[in-house]
Design an enzyme around this catalytic site. Sequence first.
Site, PDB file in Angstrom:
ATOM      1  N   CYS A  64       2.681  -5.328  11.501  1.00  0.00           N
ATOM      2  CA  CYS A  64       2.769  -4.054  10.776  1.00  0.00           C
ATOM      3  C   CYS A  64       2.108  -4.156   9.408  1.00  0.00           C
ATOM      4  CB  CYS A  64       4.243  -3.654  10.641  1.00  0.00           C
ATOM      5  SG  CYS A  64       4.458  -2.143   9.723  1.00  0.00           S
ATOM      6  N   CYS A  73       3.914  -2.302   6.590  1.00  0.00           N
ATOM      7  CA  CYS A  73       5.160  -2.944   6.136  1.00  0.00           C
ATOM      8  C   CYS A  73       4.858  -4.183   5.289  1.00  0.00           C
ATOM      9  CB  CYS A  73       6.021  -3.409   7.309  1.00  0.00           C
ATOM     10  SG  CYS A  73       6.126  -2.285   8.679  1.00  0.00           S
ATOM     11  N   ASP A  74       3.900  -4.992   5.718  1.00  0.00           N
ATOM     12  CA  ASP A  74       3.728  -6.326   5.133  1.00  0.00           C
ATOM     13  C   ASP A  74       2.449  -6.488   4.310  1.00  0.00           C
ATOM     14  OD1 ASP A  74       6.040  -6.995   6.495  1.00  0.00           O
ATOM     15  OD2 ASP A  74       4.949  -7.658   8.274  1.00  0.00           O
TER      16      ASP A  74
END
Length: 300
Positions: free
Chosen positions: A130, A133-134
Amino acid sequence: MYDIGIIGGGTAGLTAAIYGQRAGKSTLVLEGLNYGGQIVNSPNVENYPGIASISGAEFSMNLMEQASRLGAEMKTEQVTGISEEDGHKVVVTTGESYVCRTVVIATGMVHRHLGLEKEIKLAGAGVSYCATCDGMFFRGRDVAVVGGGNTALQDADFLSNYCNKVYLVHRRDEFRGENNLVQALEKRENVEWILDTVVKDILGEQTVEGLELHNKKTGADSAIKVAGVFVAVGQIPKNQEFADYVSLDDAGFIRASEDCMTSRAGVFAAGDCRTKEVRQLTTAAADGAVAALAAVKYLA
Ligand code: NAP
């Protein structure tokens, strides 16, 4: 007892809840992890008719609020199976069971893995599925994205805003993803294309330090130094919990055509988890509506 038990709180499931509630039926949405499904991770959705541009997270939040305002009940529980009891369907979760008159299965798909040993070992230590997200953890660093679909192209574009350099590693020299995304990426100076190439191994013991690559056309092996690798090689269905209850095809998708009806009466499949040609946000939403209205008809 619920009129419609909905398994999965992604676009298809939440749309089914909206249509079910609006038809005056009680609905329960069971979601194991994150409401919104895969689209939550899309930084920018630009192909949903009527909405020129919206983040996946905002789109999901809007859907959830809409379903909730209409009275859909939502529980964060992992469904482990469905059974039949006294003419009703019993949806079983890890801690509870819920009696429903009809069921809509909208479980979507899960990330496909590259199948490398280090991929599991270094998940969360440089291996990510992701980018939104990261991605921020890799600000100023060099990273690689693996894949050639819309997700990989979008991830590479997103990461190029923060990272020093983004390698896009794809096993062919043509992209499955949309041409306009490819063109946008071509304009990014810090994106390097590595085509016709597969990842042989992930380097590093505690964290990702690089990738060992193999060019399928030339047969040459090479290595790149990266601090992170974003795996975006598609998704696979996760319907094994229902394999004894509804018919699945060889790839694990629930057999259901455009009417969303499965092999079992009163059970419908909506969105990416069912057999279909086109898996898009729009088709997931369309399935949610079709499945819910089919359930309403069945109840009548
Ligand atoms: P996808 O379209 O299935 O693409 C997967 C990519 O990974 C393909 O390029 C495939 O290569 C490659 N791949 C598969 N297995 C591999 C392996 N073992 N090793 C290396 N490469 C591998 O998946 P996706 O990009 O996640 O998209 C899924 C669906 O969501 C698509 O329908 C997409 O259009 C949609 N989507 C929409 C949006 C949006 O903005 N609305 C955003 C993201 C995704 P080959 O091409 O060679 O098979």
